[in-house]
Design a protein around this motif. Structure first.
Motif, PDB file in Angstrom:
ATOM      1  N   HIS A 164       0.856  -1.196   0.000  1.00 14.80           N
ATOM      2  CA  HIS A 164       0.000   0.000   0.000  1.00 14.80           C
ATOM      3  C   HIS A 164       0.882   1.233   0.000  1.00 14.80           C
ATOM      4  CE1 HIS A 164      -3.651   2.200   0.519  1.00 14.80           C
ATOM      5  NE2 HIS A 164      -3.172   2.830   1.545  1.00 14.80           N
ATOM      6  N   ARG A 206       1.080  -2.028  13.266  1.00 17.07           N
ATOM      7  CA  ARG A 206       1.242  -2.321  11.833  1.00 17.07           C
ATOM      8  C   ARG A 206       2.715  -2.488  11.470  1.00 17.07           C
ATOM      9  NH1 ARG A 206       2.121   1.533   7.897  1.00 17.07           N
ATOM     10  NH2 ARG A 206       1.116   3.194   9.094  1.00 17.07           N
ATOM     11  N   GLU A 238      -6.331   2.237   9.697  1.00 18.74           N
ATOM     12  CA  GLU A 238      -5.129   1.640  10.277  1.00 18.74           C
ATOM     13  C   GLU A 238      -5.330   0.157  10.586  1.00 18.74           C
ATOM     14  OE1 GLU A 238      -2.102   2.451  10.433  1.00 18.74           O
ATOM     15  OE2 GLU A 238      -2.444   4.434   9.612  1.00 18.74           O
ATOM     16  N   ARG A 247      -4.859  -1.577   7.427  1.00 16.30           N
ATOM     17  CA  ARG A 247      -3.429  -1.655   7.093  1.00 16.30           C
ATOM     18  C   ARG A 247      -2.733  -2.767   7.870  1.00 16.30           C
ATOM     19  NH1 ARG A 247      -2.506   4.908   6.970  1.00 16.30           N
ATOM     20  NH2 ARG A 247      -2.989   5.207   4.744  1.00 16.30           N
ATOM     21  N   HIS A 276      -3.537  -5.804   6.113  1.00 15.77           N
ATOM     22  CA  HIS A 276      -2.743  -5.844   4.884  1.00 15.77           C
ATOM     23  C   HIS A 276      -1.351  -6.405   5.154  1.00 15.77           C
ATOM     24  CE1 HIS A 276      -1.470  -4.837   0.870  1.00 15.77           C
ATOM     25  NE2 HIS A 276      -0.515  -4.043   1.323  1.00 15.77           N
ATOM     26  N   GLU A 277      -0.744  -5.978   6.266  1.00 13.62           N
ATOM     27  CA  GLU A 277       0.574  -6.518   6.623  1.00 13.62           C
ATOM     28  C   GLU A 277       0.471  -8.023   6.902  1.00 13.62           C
ATOM     29  OE1 GLU A 277       3.298  -5.098   6.234  1.00 13.62           O
ATOM     30  OE2 GLU A 277       2.698  -2.998   6.066  1.00 13.62           O
ATOM     31  N   LEU A 289      -6.994  -0.535  -0.618  1.00 15.18           N
ATOM     32  CA  LEU A 289      -6.325  -1.317   0.423  1.00 15.18           C
ATOM     33  C   LEU A 289      -7.028  -2.664   0.634  1.00 15.18           C
ATOM     34  CD1 LEU A 289      -4.164  -1.455   2.621  1.00 15.18           C
ATOM     35  CD2 LEU A 289      -5.694  -0.162   4.121  1.00 15.18           C
ATOM     36  N   THR A 329      -5.418  -6.425  -0.031  1.00 14.47           N
ATOM     37  CA  THR A 329      -5.412  -7.382   1.076  1.00 14.47           C
ATOM     38  C   THR A 329      -6.118  -8.669   0.670  1.00 14.47           C
ATOM     39  OG1 THR A 329      -5.420  -5.540   2.653  1.00 14.47           O
ATOM     40  CG2 THR A 329      -6.028  -7.707   3.499  1.00 14.47           C
TER      41      THR A 329
END
Length: 463
Positions: A4, A61, A97, A100, A103-104, A138, A142
């Motif tokens: 991202h 994150r 957040e 995110r 996503h990680e 995002l 993901t």
């Protein structure tokens, strides 16, 4: 995996939590122990200020960039439930957040991590219909990552309606969303069960016509978006589930026009990204041309011989100079164009493209075989075509390829010589004058070649 691109701006802190986070910031790129993860989650969930809670998620994150932290996180009781709760909160910054953080986690190559994210997938799908393009982008990346790593995730996403959700996204006006969508869809189309479970559903949706729309050349064509969807189309075509449908939607003509556009762009610019689009476009065209239902000329499936060949040779020269590993992609298309089409063979000869083709022979064995296969396609069309091939540099080039150590190259050279001798007996005489028999002698003991070598010797000697 695609990262991202947005960066989160941080501001000053105050009080005891500021001291706590200041210590953390010294170790932003180190794995987080379980206690620290719990502290981040507690603060994100119960902090007194939204900014404070947001900063805790930022720190979490960054910790989740490490495989060790990812493993610790998923085994902590209640951690995913807390993260999903933040994802579904009514505070946009916390939602972002939390997404995110997911996503990680989605970057992990461990299927257990992807499966731990299962409770979040239905929410990620729901948010695809939201209004924030950054958030939708995002969620798409993901989902694309999670799809790859876990069959369990895919089994859950299909009944949840991932294909209709993606079909709805493809009408977005935002290029970043479209590129992320192309990524997620391409990941879905590559999984092992795609031909049976996914591609029929995709073909039954509005996705194919919109994919072809996004690949139409013109000022609105975006390179990043086009690359992603060209690969999507490639995976659909390779499945052979229903390529006739794509052809009926004008897939062949759209790809042909796109090939012309890419070749024109190659002449105008040094943009190295163009080969990223050229590769899937060439593959799509090559594979569609193998369909029995395809009429190379006529109606919406028409490919204009000379324009397509000119574009293809522009790309072959571009690949030769910039990225020779892509030469086989162009030559496969040339092979499929000439295999069953006398008109394309005629254009190849009338446009004097034989010599540029022969210049590719030294590049590699794979390229040599493909070049020789294309020339066989031309020669097998009969005496008039062989008359255009010989006399010329072809015979001396073939004597050169007979000296190659690669059996497949030599075998294809023998096949081409046999066609030449059959339709142009004068070529056999020239072959003898150029010491061709001595070159053939090198291969008479090769088990895979000796029959063809013997047959060619007899034709040359008893012409």
């Amino acid at each position: 995996m695609v990262q991202h691109r947005s960066a989160h701006r941080q501001s000053g802190q105050s009080g005891i939590h500021a001291c706590f986070l200041a210590v953390v910031c010294c170790h932003l790129f180190s794995p987080c122990p379980a206690l620290q993860i719990q502290q981040f989650l507690r603060l994100a969930q119960r902090g007194t200020e939204e900014k404070e809670r947001e900063r805790a998620l930022v720190s979490l994150r960054r910790g989740l960039q490490h495989p060790e932290t990812q493993q610790t996180f998923i085994w902590l009781e209640g951690s995913m439930r807390t993260l999903v709760g933040l994802l579904t909160s009514n505070q946009a910054l916390l939602q972002l957040e939390a997404a995110r953080c997911l996503h990680e986690l989605s970057h992990s190559e461990q299927s257990a991590v992807a499966e731990a994210c299962l409770p979040a997938t239905s929410y990620l799908l729901t948010y695809l219909s939201g209004h924030s393009s950054d958030f939708i982008e995002l969620c798409l990346y993901t989902l694309g990552n999670l799809i790859v790593e876990s069959e369990a995730v895919r089994r859950q996403l299909l009944p949840q309606g991932i294909v209709p959700a993606l079909a709805a996204c493809i009408q977005s006006p935002h290029l970043t969303v479209l590129e992320a969508l192309g990524y997620a869809l391409s990941q879905l189309l590559q999984v092992k069960e795609a031909p049976e479970l996914i591609i029929p559903s995709v073909l039954g949706s509005t996705l194919p016509e919109h994919i072809l729309r996004l690949l139409q050349p013109g000022p609105k064509l975006n390179l990043g978006v086009a690359v992603e969807f060209a690969w999507c189309l490639h995976y659909i075509i390779c499945s052979q589930v229903n390529n006739a449908l794509l052809i009926s939607h004008g897939g062949l003509s759209t790809l042909g026009l796109l090939l012309l556009d890419v070749a024109g762009a190659v002449q105008r610019t040094e943009d190295e990204g163009l080969e990223l689009l050229a590769c899937p476009v060439l593959r799509c065209l090559s594979n569609l041309l193998t369909e029995a239902a395809v009429e190379i000329v006529g109606g919406q499936n028409q490919l204009e011989d000379e324009r397509v060949l000119a574009a293809l040779f522009i790309l072959l020269q571009f690949f030769l100079q910039k990225q020779s590993s892509l030469l086989p992609e162009g030559l496969w298309l040339l092979n499929n164009l000439t295999a069953n089409s006398p008109s394309f063979c005629t254009s190849l000869l009338s446009m004097d493209l034989i010599e540029p083709l022969l210049q590719l022979l030294p590049v590699s064995n794979v390229v040599s075989v493909l070049v020789l296969t294309v020339l066989c396609n031309v020669a097998e069309k009969g005496p008039a075509y062989c008359q255009r091939l010989w006399p010329g540099p072809l015979l001396s080039c073939l004597i050169g390829t007979l000296a190659f150590p690669d059996i497949e190259v030599v075998g294809q050279s023998l096949e081409l010589l046999q066609l030449l001798f059959l339709y142009r007996p004068e070529a056999a005489e020239d072959f003898l004058k150029q010491s061709g028999l001595q070159v053939l002698e090198r291969h008479k003991e090769e088990a895979q070649l000796q029959d063809r070598v013997h047959a060619l010797q007899q034709i040359a000697l008893h012409r």
